[in-house]
Design a protein around this motif. Structure first.
Motif, PDB file in Angstrom:
ATOM      1  N   PHE A  18       0.486  -1.766  -0.130  1.00 58.44           N
ATOM      2  CA  PHE A  18      -0.427  -0.589  -0.187  1.00 58.44           C
ATOM      3  C   PHE A  18       1.072   1.478   0.057  1.00 58.44           C
ATOM      4  CE2 PHE A  18      -3.248  -3.486   2.437  1.00 58.44           C
ATOM      5  CZ  PHE A  18      -4.215  -2.520   0.837  1.00 58.44           C
ATOM      6  N   LEU A  21      -2.905   5.806   2.494  1.00 58.44           N
ATOM      7  CA  LEU A  21      -4.137   5.242   3.734  1.00 58.44           C
ATOM      8  C   LEU A  21      -5.601   6.739   3.850  1.00 58.44           C
ATOM      9  CD1 LEU A  21      -5.882   3.867   6.199  1.00 58.44           C
ATOM     10  CD2 LEU A  21      -4.894   4.857   7.904  1.00 58.44           C
ATOM     11  N   ALA A 115       0.827   5.564  10.069  1.00 58.84           N
ATOM     12  CA  ALA A 115       0.965   5.315   8.483  1.00 58.84           C
ATOM     13  C   ALA A 115       2.192   6.411   7.730  1.00 58.84           C
ATOM     14  CB  ALA A 115       0.026   5.325   7.865  1.00 58.84           C
ATOM     15  N   LEU A 216      -1.835  -2.706   6.097  1.00 60.35           N
ATOM     16  CA  LEU A 216      -0.969  -1.859   5.824  1.00 60.35           C
ATOM     17  C   LEU A 216       0.286  -2.150   5.528  1.00 60.35           C
ATOM     18  CD1 LEU A 216      -2.586   1.872   7.378  1.00 60.35           C
ATOM     19  CD2 LEU A 216      -2.948   0.575   4.083  1.00 60.35           C
TER      20      LEU A 216
END
Length: 222
Positions: A18, A21, A115, A216
């Motif tokens: 990924f 987000l 993140a 993630l």
């Protein structure tokens, strides 16, 4: 609300990392607003369900809320028109007064920060309920979490219109397959999945932040 276990509505091909987000606001980055709004109603001498019932079931107020989300009605004007329907004599900053006790979901705020530290982009994709006189994002201190913000009031389009998801991807400069999106409204997920975005339903179960972090591949912050 207690943050939720992820219900993934679009499986992801193993091994693909990924890069972003995407987060909804109410019900994802906020703690449960329901008890706060009920307490506020009772403090005004109203039935505890007056806010939920008026916004959710009164056809005139529902229409006004749709206009507010899309930026076709100001929050100040929404306050003025909704206060008498709700049964509140003072309309000034009605939204802000009702929402003043709502707090951020600290585990999801920490996830957003984790993140970003891990190198992912973080985006806000939110159906707004106005920014003036009450800015809920400022009040809960979340503006600084995001690389990209897509707010329905500013864009003139709201979820689940596909155009707002396309706009978020364009601003992220990423394909849908590189993104994970968390929202508490099931109706907002299928249009995102159509763009290849992995979608996660915030559905009221505990421990979501850690499990989303695992999806993630970033450290769990809390």
């Amino acid at each position: 609300m207690t943050m939720t276990a992820p219900t993934v509505t679009r499986p992801r091909e193993p091994g693909l990392p990924f890069a972003a987000l995407i987060l909804d606001f109410v019900g994802v980055l906020t703690a449960d607003a329901g008890p706060v709004l009920r307490a506020w109603c009772l403090a005004q001498g109203l039935d505890g369900e007056a806010w939920r019932r008026t916004l959710g079931h009164d056809p005139v107020v529902s229409r006004l809320y749709t206009e507010l989300e899309a930026g076709r009605l100001s929050q100040a004007e929404w306050n003025r028109q909704v206060a008498p329907v709700l049964g509140v004599p003072e309309h000034e900053n009605l939204m802000g007064r009702a929402w003043s006790g709502v707090r951020a979901a600290e585990d999801m705020v920490a996830l957003a920060r984790s993140a970003r530290r891990a190198g992912l982009k973080v985006a806000l994709l939110s159906n707004s309920f106005g920014l003036d006189p009450y800015d809920p994002y400022e009040a809960l201190g979340v503006w600084e979490l995001f690389d990209v913000t897509v707010i329905s009031e500013r864009e003139g389009v709201a979820k689940p219109d596909p155009a707002i998801y396309r706009l978020a991807l364009d601003r992220l400069e990423l394909p849908g397959e590189a993104c994970l999106f968390v929202d508490d409204n099931p109706a907002n997920l299928p249009p995102a999945a159509e763009f290849g975005i992995t979608t996660v339903l915030a559905d009221g179960q505990p421990g979501a932040a850690g499990r989303i972090a695992a999806l993630l591949g970033v450290p769990a912050a809390l």
